[in-house]
Design an enzyme around this catalytic site. Structure first.
Site, PDB file in Angstrom:
ATOM      1  N   HIS A  27     -85.477  44.694 -19.796  1.00 55.97           N
ATOM      2  CA  HIS A  27     -85.039  44.156 -18.507  1.00 55.97           C
ATOM      3  C   HIS A  27     -85.530  42.718 -18.398  1.00 55.97           C
ATOM      4  CE1 HIS A  27     -85.220  43.810 -13.999  1.00 55.97           C
ATOM      5  NE2 HIS A  27     -83.956  44.135 -14.226  1.00 55.97           N
ATOM      6  N   GLU A  53     -81.112  42.957 -20.533  1.00 53.42           N
ATOM      7  CA  GLU A  53     -80.436  42.704 -19.261  1.00 53.42           C
ATOM      8  C   GLU A  53     -80.816  41.310 -18.840  1.00 53.42           C
ATOM      9  OE1 GLU A  53     -80.416  42.186 -14.922  1.00 53.42           O
ATOM     10  OE2 GLU A  53     -82.189  42.243 -16.200  1.00 53.42           O
ATOM     11  N   ASP A  55     -79.784  37.920 -15.817  1.00 54.11           N
ATOM     12  CA  ASP A  55     -79.119  37.461 -14.595  1.00 54.11           C
ATOM     13  C   ASP A  55     -78.432  36.134 -14.868  1.00 54.11           C
ATOM     14  OD1 ASP A  55     -80.456  39.604 -13.465  1.00 54.11           O
ATOM     15  OD2 ASP A  55     -81.971  38.388 -12.478  1.00 54.11           O
ATOM     16  N   HIS A  68     -83.721  34.568 -13.429  1.00 53.12           N
ATOM     17  CA  HIS A  68     -83.823  35.664 -12.461  1.00 53.12           C
ATOM     18  C   HIS A  68     -83.694  35.122 -11.048  1.00 53.12           C
ATOM     19  CE1 HIS A  68     -84.888  39.364 -10.584  1.00 53.12           C
ATOM     20  NE2 HIS A  68     -85.883  38.795  -9.948  1.00 53.12           N
ATOM     21  N   GLU A 122     -75.798  40.640 -15.650  1.00 55.47           N
ATOM     22  CA  GLU A 122     -75.691  40.806 -14.208  1.00 55.47           C
ATOM     23  C   GLU A 122     -75.194  39.496 -13.602  1.00 55.47           C
ATOM     24  OE1 GLU A 122     -78.230  42.229 -10.324  1.00 55.47           O
ATOM     25  OE2 GLU A 122     -79.036  42.593 -12.322  1.00 55.47           O
TER      26      GLU A 122
END
Length: 143
Positions: A27, A53, A55, A68, A122
């Site tokens: 993550h 993962e 952002d 992030h 994301e």
């Protein structure tokens, strides 16, 4: 870089998870330093994780960057609230993360990760063109 004891622990947990059919995902990358950096993603690859993962936001001049943040297009960064969409890539690259690391572009992450690890992207912005920009990069890098 992960310590030997951290790496042993993670590898043991990964072996257990693989027997249970879990996906091992870093993550924001493995957090042995700053998350959402090329270094955190490189550590995830080196540890043999199956995916990462991250952002994404779009800079003022249309570059997809990885950092992030919340869904409101603003991030708290080094004590400041900044809006990614109001800064150019050049301005964003002037910010130094810990250890002199820089905010990566999604294209840099793709270059590092292609054929090595899966990427869970994301979309952290309601900017209409974020989806199309990410899809352009996915196509360009044949991800």
């Amino acid at each position: 870089m992960p310590t030997k004891s951290n790496q042993d622990h993670i590898e043991t947990q990964m072996r257990k998870q693989k027997r249970l059919s879990f996906i091992t995902e870093g993550h924001r990358g493995i957090f042995f330093g700053i998350n959402n950096t090329l270094e955190s993603f490189r550590s995830s690859i080196e540890l043999g994780l199956q995916s990462i993962e991250l952002d994404t936001f779009v800079s003022k001049d249309g570059h997809v960057v990885v950092i992030h943040g919340d869904d409101d297009d603003k991030i708290e960064f080094l004590g400041e609230n900044i809006a990614i969409a109001e800064l150019t890539l050049k301005e964003l690259k002037q910010y130094n993360l810990e250890n002199g690391l820089k905010i990566p572009m999604l294209s840099e992450v793709f270059e590092l990760c292609k054929n090595k690890i899966k990427i869970n992207i994301e979309l952290k912005s309601d900017q209409d063109h974020l989806v199309s920009k990410v899809l352009e990069l996915v196509s360009q890098f044949e991800m």
